[in-house]
Write a protein that holds these residues in place. Sequence first.
Motif, PDB file in Angstrom:
ATOM      1  N   PHE A  59       0.832  -1.197   0.000  1.00 31.59           N
ATOM      2  CA  PHE A  59       0.000   0.000   0.000  1.00 31.59           C
ATOM      3  C   PHE A  59       0.873   1.256   0.000  1.00 31.59           C
ATOM      4  CE2 PHE A  59      -1.966   3.460   2.386  1.00 31.59           C
ATOM      5  CZ  PHE A  59      -3.097   3.686   1.621  1.00 31.59           C
ATOM      6  N   CYS A  60       1.846   1.312   0.891  1.00 25.68           N
ATOM      7  CA  CYS A  60       2.700   2.503   0.990  1.00 25.68           C
ATOM      8  C   CYS A  60       3.484   2.737  -0.289  1.00 25.68           C
ATOM      9  CB  CYS A  60       3.653   2.381   2.180  1.00 25.68           C
ATOM     10  SG  CYS A  60       2.806   2.502   3.758  1.00 25.68           S
ATOM     11  N   GLY A  61       3.973   1.667  -0.902  1.00 18.20           N
ATOM     12  CA  GLY A  61       4.698   1.805  -2.160  1.00 18.20           C
ATOM     13  C   GLY A  61       3.821   2.341  -3.271  1.00 18.20           C
ATOM     14  N   ALA A  62       2.621   1.809  -3.371  1.00 18.30           N
ATOM     15  CA  ALA A  62       1.692   2.230  -4.421  1.00 18.30           C
ATOM     16  C   ALA A  62       1.211   3.657  -4.221  1.00 18.30           C
ATOM     17  CB  ALA A  62       0.493   1.278  -4.479  1.00 18.30           C
ATOM     18  N   GLU A  63       1.107   4.078  -2.958  1.00 22.54           N
ATOM     19  CA  GLU A  63       0.557   5.396  -2.642  1.00 22.54           C
ATOM     20  C   GLU A  63       1.619   6.474  -2.403  1.00 22.54           C
ATOM     21  OE1 GLU A  63      -2.709   6.383  -2.307  1.00 22.54           O
ATOM     22  OE2 GLU A  63      -3.475   4.430  -2.925  1.00 22.54           O
ATOM     23  N   GLY A  64       2.886   6.080  -2.369  1.00 26.14           N
ATOM     24  CA  GLY A  64       3.945   7.054  -2.080  1.00 26.14           C
ATOM     25  C   GLY A  64       3.910   7.530  -0.637  1.00 26.14           C
ATOM     26  N   ILE A  65       3.522   6.657   0.268  1.00 25.49           N
ATOM     27  CA  ILE A  65       3.421   6.989   1.693  1.00 25.49           C
ATOM     28  C   ILE A  65       4.814   6.872   2.309  1.00 25.49           C
ATOM     29  CG2 ILE A  65       2.390   6.317   3.913  1.00 25.49           C
ATOM     30  CD1 ILE A  65       0.264   7.304   1.927  1.00 25.49           C
ATOM     31  N   ASP A  66       5.326   7.978   2.875  1.00 24.62           N
ATOM     32  CA  ASP A  66       6.661   7.908   3.468  1.00 24.62           C
ATOM     33  C   ASP A  66       6.823   8.751   4.729  1.00 24.62           C
ATOM     34  OD1 ASP A  66       6.602  10.397   2.278  1.00 24.62           O
ATOM     35  OD2 ASP A  66       8.242  10.005   0.897  1.00 24.62           O
ATOM     36  N   ASN A  67       5.755   9.369   5.213  1.00 23.06           N
ATOM     37  CA  ASN A  67       5.835  10.195   6.420  1.00 23.06           C
ATOM     38  C   ASN A  67       5.232   9.531   7.651  1.00 23.06           C
ATOM     39  OD1 ASN A  67       7.093  12.403   5.122  1.00 23.06           O
ATOM     40  ND2 ASN A  67       5.112  13.061   4.324  1.00 23.06           N
ATOM     41  N   VAL A  68       4.754   8.307   7.504  1.00 20.46           N
ATOM     42  CA  VAL A  68       4.184   7.571   8.626  1.00 20.46           C
ATOM     43  C   VAL A  68       4.909   6.229   8.742  1.00 20.46           C
ATOM     44  CG1 VAL A  68       1.909   8.665   8.380  1.00 20.46           C
ATOM     45  CG2 VAL A  68       2.347   6.446   7.291  1.00 20.46           C
ATOM     46  N   VAL A  69       4.788   5.612   9.907  1.00 23.23           N
ATOM     47  CA  VAL A  69       5.363   4.289  10.143  1.00 23.23           C
ATOM     48  C   VAL A  69       4.211   3.296  10.204  1.00 23.23           C
ATOM     49  CG1 VAL A  69       6.714   2.874  11.737  1.00 23.23           C
ATOM     50  CG2 VAL A  69       7.285   5.315  11.447  1.00 23.23           C
ATOM     51  N   MET A  70       4.241   2.317   9.312  1.00 24.32           N
ATOM     52  CA  MET A  70       3.204   1.289   9.297  1.00 24.32           C
ATOM     53  C   MET A  70       3.640   0.158  10.219  1.00 24.32           C
ATOM     54  SD  MET A  70       0.890   2.448   7.201  1.00 24.32           S
ATOM     55  CE  MET A  70      -0.142   1.097   6.676  1.00 24.32           C
ATOM     56  N   LEU A  71       2.731  -0.276  11.105  1.00 24.58           N
ATOM     57  CA  LEU A  71       3.022  -1.352  12.044  1.00 24.58           C
ATOM     58  C   LEU A  71       1.865  -2.336  12.083  1.00 24.58           C
ATOM     59  CD1 LEU A  71       4.507   0.783  14.962  1.00 24.58           C
ATOM     60  CD2 LEU A  71       5.776  -0.608  13.304  1.00 24.58           C
ATOM     61  N   SER A  72       2.209  -3.607  12.221  1.00 19.04           N
ATOM     62  CA  SER A  72       1.202  -4.659  12.207  1.00 19.04           C
ATOM     63  C   SER A  72       1.127  -5.381  13.549  1.00 19.04           C
ATOM     64  CB  SER A  72       1.530  -5.675  11.113  1.00 19.04           C
ATOM     65  OG  SER A  72       0.604  -6.736  11.148  1.00 19.04           O
ATOM     66  N   ASP A  73      -0.102  -5.661  13.950  1.00 24.67           N
ATOM     67  CA  ASP A  73      -0.397  -6.418  15.173  1.00 24.67           C
ATOM     68  C   ASP A  73      -0.819  -7.841  14.808  1.00 24.67           C
ATOM     69  OD1 ASP A  73      -0.826  -6.793  17.939  1.00 24.67           O
ATOM     70  OD2 ASP A  73      -2.867  -6.009  17.857  1.00 24.67           O
ATOM     71  N   PHE A  74      -0.373  -8.321  13.627  1.00 25.03           N
ATOM     72  CA  PHE A  74      -0.832  -9.620  13.141  1.00 25.03           C
ATOM     73  C   PHE A  74      -0.314 -10.792  13.974  1.00 25.03           C
ATOM     74  CE2 PHE A  74       3.354  -9.988  11.368  1.00 25.03           C
ATOM     75  CZ  PHE A  74       3.559 -11.347  11.151  1.00 25.03           C
TER      76      PHE A  74
END
Length: 165
Positions: free
Chosen positions: A93-108
Amino acid sequence: MANITLKGNAINTIGNLPKTGTKAADFKLTAVDLSQKSLSDFSGKKVILNIFPSVDTGTCATSVREFNKKAADLENTVVLCISKDLPFAQARFCGAEGIDNVVMLSDFADGNFGKSYELEIADGPLAHLHSRSIVIIDENGDIIYTEQVSEIVDEPNYTAALNAI
């Protein structure tokens, strides 16, 4: 239990968000590079926890985009976007959207974050995912703002959250 709705249908969480003025519970979550991150990794910064069911839904994706835009202008503040999505989906998602100012974290891995912060959905079609919530933690680790969005398809109140900082 917090009472929320999904498209007008009542659902519940396992508890209530932590109270403002209390210490934020530490956590271990998985980053998109599969490293482990904890709250202590962001010590000394203001931390915005943008929590949602899945980045693959419209409202969740919008909240990540909005916080990504606004995070660029925040000093000494980090935005952590937290869901139970696999880190691979978050990275895609971040790659496709150009997201780079947030940190993505998973609780999986174990779901302990959702249980500890009592925002795991207890019943209904989204059971075991996270309810849409915002928690803001100051530089000292104290919770200064919370919002549990009452209708899960609605966006959080970005203005109120950012004004709390």
